[in-house]
Structure formats: structure tokens, C-alpha cells
Write a protein that holds these residues in place. Structure first.
Motif, PDB file in Angstrom:
ATOM      1  N   ILE A 224       0.850  -1.202   0.000  1.00  0.00           N
ATOM      2  CA  ILE A 224       0.000   0.000   0.000  1.00  0.00           C
ATOM      3  C   ILE A 224       0.889   1.257   0.000  1.00  0.00           C
ATOM      4  CG2 ILE A 224      -1.685   1.323   1.373  1.00  0.00           C
ATOM      5  CD1 ILE A 224      -2.678  -1.426   2.465  1.00  0.00           C
ATOM      6  N   GLU A 225       1.971   1.180   0.740  1.00  0.00           N
ATOM      7  CA  GLU A 225       2.953   2.279   0.801  1.00  0.00           C
ATOM      8  C   GLU A 225       3.501   2.572  -0.586  1.00  0.00           C
ATOM      9  OE1 GLU A 225       6.078   1.693   3.840  1.00  0.00           O
ATOM     10  OE2 GLU A 225       7.499   1.921   2.202  1.00  0.00           O
ATOM     11  N   TYR A 226       3.873   1.528  -1.308  1.00  0.00           N
ATOM     12  CA  TYR A 226       4.393   1.705  -2.674  1.00  0.00           C
ATOM     13  C   TYR A 226       3.340   2.383  -3.556  1.00  0.00           C
ATOM     14  CZ  TYR A 226       8.618  -1.337  -2.525  1.00  0.00           C
ATOM     15  OH  TYR A 226       9.850  -1.892  -2.300  1.00  0.00           O
ATOM     16  N   ALA A 227       2.106   1.932  -3.455  1.00  0.00           N
ATOM     17  CA  ALA A 227       1.042   2.485  -4.306  1.00  0.00           C
ATOM     18  C   ALA A 227       0.832   3.961  -3.987  1.00  0.00           C
ATOM     19  CB  ALA A 227      -0.252   1.700  -4.109  1.00  0.00           C
ATOM     20  N   GLU A 228       0.795   4.275  -2.702  1.00  0.00           N
ATOM     21  CA  GLU A 228       0.570   5.674  -2.298  1.00  0.00           C
ATOM     22  C   GLU A 228       1.741   6.548  -2.740  1.00  0.00           C
ATOM     23  OE1 GLU A 228      -2.014   6.935  -0.229  1.00  0.00           O
ATOM     24  OE2 GLU A 228      -1.166   8.712   0.702  1.00  0.00           O
ATOM     25  N   MET A 229       2.951   6.035  -2.614  1.00  0.00           N
ATOM     26  CA  MET A 229       4.128   6.818  -3.009  1.00  0.00           C
ATOM     27  C   MET A 229       4.134   7.046  -4.515  1.00  0.00           C
ATOM     28  SD  MET A 229       6.920   5.014  -0.489  1.00  0.00           S
ATOM     29  CE  MET A 229       8.371   5.928  -0.985  1.00  0.00           C
ATOM     30  N   GLN A 230       3.692   6.040  -5.273  1.00  0.00           N
ATOM     31  CA  GLN A 230       3.654   6.179  -6.739  1.00  0.00           C
ATOM     32  C   GLN A 230       2.583   7.179  -7.158  1.00  0.00           C
ATOM     33  OE1 GLN A 230       5.694   5.209  -9.045  1.00  0.00           O
ATOM     34  NE2 GLN A 230       4.441   5.944 -10.776  1.00  0.00           N
ATOM     35  N   VAL A 231       1.421   7.137  -6.497  1.00  0.00           N
ATOM     36  CA  VAL A 231       0.354   8.099  -6.799  1.00  0.00           C
ATOM     37  C   VAL A 231       0.848   9.520  -6.545  1.00  0.00           C
ATOM     38  CG1 VAL A 231      -1.878   8.957  -5.931  1.00  0.00           C
ATOM     39  CG2 VAL A 231      -1.596   6.534  -6.480  1.00  0.00           C
TER      40      VAL A 231
ATOM     41  N   HIS B 294       1.766  11.894 -20.499  1.00  0.00           N
ATOM     42  CA  HIS B 294       2.409  11.750 -19.168  1.00  0.00           C
ATOM     43  C   HIS B 294       2.101  10.351 -18.621  1.00  0.00           C
ATOM     44  CE1 HIS B 294       3.222  16.130 -18.697  1.00  0.00           C
ATOM     45  NE2 HIS B 294       2.188  16.227 -19.500  1.00  0.00           N
ATOM     46  N   ALA B 295       3.129   9.654 -18.165  1.00  0.00           N
ATOM     47  CA  ALA B 295       2.920   8.297 -17.620  1.00  0.00           C
ATOM     48  C   ALA B 295       2.309   8.389 -16.233  1.00  0.00           C
ATOM     49  CB  ALA B 295       4.261   7.572 -17.546  1.00  0.00           C
ATOM     50  N   VAL B 296       1.149   7.759 -16.071  1.00  0.00           N
ATOM     51  CA  VAL B 296       0.488   7.713 -14.755  1.00  0.00           C
ATOM     52  C   VAL B 296       0.025   6.282 -14.475  1.00  0.00           C
ATOM     53  CG1 VAL B 296      -0.221  10.131 -14.556  1.00  0.00           C
ATOM     54  CG2 VAL B 296      -1.640   8.555 -15.883  1.00  0.00           C
ATOM     55  N   PRO B 297       0.974   5.330 -14.404  1.00  0.00           N
ATOM     56  CA  PRO B 297       0.570   3.925 -14.271  1.00  0.00           C
ATOM     57  C   PRO B 297      -0.313   3.606 -13.065  1.00  0.00           C
ATOM     58  CG  PRO B 297       2.942   4.203 -13.889  1.00  0.00           C
ATOM     59  CD  PRO B 297       2.449   5.481 -14.419  1.00  0.00           C
ATOM     60  N   ALA B 298      -0.052   4.209 -11.939  1.00  0.00           N
ATOM     61  CA  ALA B 298      -0.848   3.863 -10.742  1.00  0.00           C
ATOM     62  C   ALA B 298      -2.215   4.526 -10.773  1.00  0.00           C
ATOM     63  CB  ALA B 298      -0.106   4.258  -9.467  1.00  0.00           C
ATOM     64  N   LEU B 299      -2.270   5.782 -11.172  1.00  0.00           N
ATOM     65  CA  LEU B 299      -3.569   6.471 -11.268  1.00  0.00           C
ATOM     66  C   LEU B 299      -4.447   5.798 -12.320  1.00  0.00           C
ATOM     67  CD1 LEU B 299      -2.374  10.205 -11.071  1.00  0.00           C
ATOM     68  CD2 LEU B 299      -3.737   9.000  -9.343  1.00  0.00           C
ATOM     69  N   ALA B 300      -3.839   5.427 -13.452  1.00  0.00           N
ATOM     70  CA  ALA B 300      -4.611   4.763 -14.514  1.00  0.00           C
ATOM     71  C   ALA B 300      -5.074   3.373 -14.047  1.00  0.00           C
ATOM     72  CB  ALA B 300      -3.764   4.642 -15.778  1.00  0.00           C
ATOM     73  N   ALA B 301      -4.208   2.687 -13.291  1.00  0.00           N
ATOM     74  CA  ALA B 301      -4.591   1.362 -12.779  1.00  0.00           C
ATOM     75  C   ALA B 301      -5.767   1.485 -11.814  1.00  0.00           C
ATOM     76  CB  ALA B 301      -3.399   0.723 -12.071  1.00  0.00           C
TER      77      ALA B 301
ATOM     78  N   VAL C 290       5.314  -1.021  -8.296  1.00  0.00           N
ATOM     79  CA  VAL C 290       6.559  -1.814  -8.351  1.00  0.00           C
ATOM     80  C   VAL C 290       7.169  -1.701  -9.741  1.00  0.00           C
ATOM     81  CG1 VAL C 290       7.515  -4.151  -8.217  1.00  0.00           C
ATOM     82  CG2 VAL C 290       5.821  -3.401  -6.528  1.00  0.00           C
ATOM     83  N   GLY C 291       6.308  -1.799 -10.759  1.00  0.00           N
ATOM     84  CA  GLY C 291       6.797  -1.697 -12.137  1.00  0.00           C
ATOM     85  C   GLY C 291       7.412  -0.344 -12.412  1.00  0.00           C
ATOM     86  N   ALA C 292       6.757   0.696 -11.917  1.00  0.00           N
ATOM     87  CA  ALA C 292       7.265   2.060 -12.159  1.00  0.00           C
ATOM     88  C   ALA C 292       8.635   2.239 -11.526  1.00  0.00           C
ATOM     89  CB  ALA C 292       6.273   3.087 -11.608  1.00  0.00           C
TER      90      ALA C 292
END
Ligand code: 6PG
Length: 470
Positions: free
Chosen positions: A194-201, A418-425, A290-292
Motif C-alpha cells: 500500500i505504501e508503494y502504491a501511495e508513493m507512486q500516486v 504523461h505516464a500515470v501507471p498507478a492512477l490509470a490502474a 513496483v513496475g514504475a
């Protein structure tokens, strides 16, 4: 000689901070370390601190002496690198222990290792606890959030110490016994997912404003600082707001502008994704994060890609209010994906996970602490259609309010390159979960066409094949 109530092996950043925290709270702590020199420097540090904590700290430079200095049944906390070092230390210390003693691994260990170690040591009637500790050095020193696995026997001994040193949320210690064997370490692993996801967002929102709207880091930092006063309040928002307002002491430029855009990762986010997939869960926001991070480490390739493919990105004109609502929607979806993984693990490993309580012990001390966790805990205690956080009355309503902003931000980002992998996911997962009829029927047709795998017919039982097999 005073017998210590707990022993800490490993006086690195986290181990020494925890030892000082325990001493500060009046516990007698035996301490030791593989490198003996670290023990001396640690004791010197403790002596210099207010309250002369050294009086509660009992240093030992040998394992036998360290074990002998502990009250029985013994409790020994290892704060050492996860993996092989823990197995080696178990081999070294087990011969010194008696039935009923407890070994705790306080590192970011893979919960499969914890389950194995717990089973192996049970045969010697030695208890093995996997404990997730969150909050970094300052958390360990002044109040971490702790996620404890293991037996009730071990928890009975650990409880008074851990409740005393834990972060407190309105008087509630952010620590609890979550289940047997690997439960504590796995909850910590998912915490990190969850930490990774929040940090990526946060990184994607920062990127849109920095690279799309040409905001200065300080201006973005001030926006995060404002957000930290409202419903988006969280530790990660707070530190992001602060970090963006620092200048580099060497160049005088904003520090964030001189940091290489290649993210590290020690592996806990990756473990979350691997286990989610193994459990049949798709945590696409955590996977995107993780991918980003992995893609970000390919800096040279990306610089070549910019030359070959063209790096044009369009200007973005999105206001901070829209960004805030998009962020809130993404945070809800990130937590929801994390809890779905926990629910799947509870079924798989027969853990009695209490999701409301897990949300509560994340409210202070840990890296993902945020204002939303109270609402999450409440949602898990109330009506939860199909057990889904996003279908709870509160969060369904919040998502209805904020999804339009997430859609606007993702659309603008993708249209602008603009790459937004987590927001788009996040948006794709939300849109998937609100479609009663999707498109997997064509996948079933394809599978049956090439593999004779069969499919179900709507409203009918049993397995069918397409007319292409007549
Ligand atoms: C915490 C953090 C911490 C984290 C390390 C490495 O809860 O205090 O999650 O345990 O694992 O800071 O993080 P990375 O996986 O990003 O390297």
C-alpha cells in the motif's frame, strides 16, 4: 544482577532505536551485536542521552552471556537483515534456549520464511514471532506501529513491552497480535505494498504538476502541505510537502531537482504483488508502483527512448482541487486493494485477521498512517457488501464524488503523454468493478476455440462448447 525482560540482537538503526525506546519506557534490555564495537558505541550514545538510559541497557559481547542475562521465559528480538542471516542466528542461538523461549524477527522478512522457521522451532518448543515494525528510525525510537504474528504464549510476554513502546493513537497503542506464524510479517508486507502504491500516486501527481504544469517544487510542496491539513492528511503527504520545499545546500536548486529519478526497492512491494497474484488477487495499483520503480531504474534506456521515440509531453492545466479529489479516490482504491490481498491470505492460511483492528494499528507510527484509516476501520465494522471496502456506503459515496476528478486527471495525463501507471490502474480497477457485464466472454470464446476449454452460458449450469466444435 538484573535479568533483562527482553534482549535485542542487532544494534543497527532500527535495533538501537527500539532498545532506547524500551529503556525509555522502563524496561531492562539486554543488548548485543555481531560487531562488538557497535555495542560500545551504542552504550556511549545511550549514556549521553537524557535520563541516562544506559542504566536500563545491559550490554553483552557474547551470545551465551546475552542469553543468560535474560529473565525466563526468554524473549529475544533480532533486528538484522532478513533472509539467511536470520537462519544463521537461529542456528547459533537455539542451543542456548529452553522450551518456552521466544525468538522474534523484527525485520522485513518474507512471511514464507517466517512460517517455515515457526514450524521448525515449534519442534523444540521454541516460539518464533514474525513482527512487522513500521515507522523508520524515528518510529522505532519514539513509537512504531507493530504487526505481530506468532503464538498466544509469545504475545502474552511481548504485549506489555510492545504496548508501552508503540505509537499511540488517542491512547490506543498501534500494535496487536494479528495471527499465528507469518501473519504479522505478511500484514507488514501488504502495508508496504500500500505504501508503494501511495508513493507512486504522489509521484505521478508531482510529475504532472512539475513536468506538465511547470509548477516549482516549492509550489507543489506548499500544496501538499495544505492537503496535509485536510482529508488527505497522511505521513507521506506531510514528508512530501516538506521534501519539496528544501533547497540543495550545494547548488541552491530545489533538492528534488538534483535527485536522480531512479527509485530503489528492497523488495517488500514486489513480495506483495507476487503473493497477490499467487492468491488470485489483482492489485494492479501496487503492481504499477513496483513496475514504475523498476522502469525508473532504467534511466539510460529512458534517455535513449526520449531521443528515439520523442519525449514530448503536453502542458497540463489541472487545478489542485481536482488533483486532491483524484488523489483521494486513488488512496481509497489503493487501501482497498491491500485489504483484498489480506482477505485472500486469511482464507489461504487460515489467519483470523481483523481488518478493522489492522486499520486501527496503522493510524499512527507507520508509514501509511493517514486520516482515512479511521473511516476504513469503521467501514470494516459496519455493513460491507460482498466484503468489499469500495462498496461500503461511506467509500462508495466518496468514490462517486471523487472519481470524476480521477478520470479527468488520467485522461489529461494520457492525452498529454504523461505516464500515470498507478492512477490509470486505479481508474481501470474501479471501472472494472462497476461493470456487471464486462468483456471476458470473448476470452472464453477464444479459449474454447483454440483449447476446447469450454465456457458457462449465462443463467445456465454446466460446461458448454461453441458451435465451432460441432
Ligand atoms: C516502514 C517502511 C520500511 C521500508 C524500508 C525500505 O514501514 O517503516 O516500509 O520498512 O521497507 O524503508 O523500503 P523500500 O522497499 O522502499 O526499499
Amino acid at each position: 544482577m538484573t535479568k533483562a525482560q527482553i534482549g535485542i540482537y542487532g544494534l543497527g538503526t532500527m535495533g538501537s532505536a527500539l532498545a532506547l525506546n524500551m529503556a525509555d519506557n522502563g524496561f531492562d534490555v539486554a543488548v548485543t551485536n555481531r560487531e562488538v564495537a557497535w555495542i560500545t558505541s551504542f552504550m556511549d550514545e545511550a549514556s549521553d542521552l537524557a535520563g541516562d538510559l544506559a542504566g536500563k541497557l545491559h550490554p553483552y559481547d557474547d551470545l551465551a552471556g546475552f542469553v543468560a542475562g535474560l529473565a525466563s521465559p526468554r524473549v529475544i528480538l533480532f533486528m538484522i537483515p532478513s533472509g539467511r542471516p536470520m537462519d544463521m542466528m537461529i542456528e547459533a542461538i537455539a542451543p542456548h534456549l529452553d522450551p518456552g523461549d521466544t525468538i522474534i524477527d523484527g525485520g522485513n522478512a518474507n512471511f514464507h520464511d517466517t512460517r517455515r522457521r515457526s514450524a521448525e522451532l515449534t519442534r523444540q518448543d521454541i516460539h518464533f514471532v514474525g513482527m512487522g515494525v513500521s515507522g523508520g528510525e524515528s518510529g522505532a525510537r519514539y513509537g512504531p506501529s507493530m504487526m505481530v504474528g506468532g503464538t498466544a504464549h509469545s504475545w502474552a510476554q511481548l504485549k506489555p513491552i510492545l504496548r508501552a513502546i508503540a505509537a499511540q493513537f488517542e491512547g490506543d497503542p498501534c500494535v496487536d497480535h494479528l495471527g499465528p506464524d507469518g501473519a504479522g510479517h505478511f500484514v507488514k508486507t501488504v502495508h508496504n505494498g500500500i505504501e508503494y502504491a501511495e508513493m507512486q500516486v504522489i509521484a505521478e501527481i508531482y510529475g504532472l504538476l512539475r513536468n506538465g504544469a511547470a509548477w516549482t517544487p516549492a509550489k507543489i510542496g506548499k500544496m501538499f502541505a495544505e492537503w496535509d491539513k485536510g482529508p488527505l492528511r497522511s505521513y507521506l503527504v506531510e514528508i512530501t510537502g516538506k521534501a519539496l520545499q528544501y533547497d540543495d545546500p550545494i547548488t541552491g536548486h530545489p533538492i528534488v531537482d538534483v535527485i536522480k529519478d531512479a527509485a530503489g526497492q528492497k523488495g517488500t512491494g514486489r513480495w506483495t504483488v507476487v503473493e497477490a497474484v499467487r492468491l488470485g488477487q489483482a492489485a494492479n495499483m501496487i503492481e504499477a508502483a513496483v513496475g514504475a520503480r523498476s522502469w525508473s531504474s532504467e534511466k539510460d534506456t529512458r534517455q535513449l527512448g526520449e531521443q528515439v521515440l520523442g519525449g514530448a509531453r503536453a502542458a497540463i492545466t489541472l487545478g489542485s482541487a481536482t488533483m486532491a479529489e483524484a488523489f483521494l479516490a486513488a488512496r481509497i482504491l489503493g487501501y482497498a486493494q491491500g485489504f483484498r490481498i489480506l482477505e485472500a491470505s486469511a482464507k489461504e492460511y487460515d489467519w483470523p485477521l481483523d481488518y478493522a483492528r489492522i486499520a486501527e494499528i496503522w493510524r499512527a507510527g507507520c508509514i501509511i498512517r493517514s486520516a482515512m484509516l479511521d473511516d476504513i476501520s469503521e467501514a470494516f465494522q459496519g455493513e460491507l457488501p460482498a466484503g468489499q471496502l469500495i462498496l461500503s456506503p461511506h467509500f462508495a459515496q466518496e468514490l462517486a464524488r471523487c472519481i470524476p476528478a480521477l478520470r479527468e486527471v488520467v485522461a489529461a495525463a494520457i492525452t498529454g503523454g504523461h505516464a500515470v501507471p498507478a492512477l490509470a490502474a486505479a481508474l481501470s480497477w474501479y471501472d472494472t468493478m462497476r461493470q456487471g457485464f464486462g468483456s471476458a466472454n470473448i476470452i472464453q470464446a477464444q479459449r474454447d476455440f483454440f483449447g476446447h476449454h469450454g465456457f458457462e452460458r449465462l443463467g445456465e449450469e454446466g460446461k458448454h462448447h461453441g458451435p465451432w466444435w460441432d
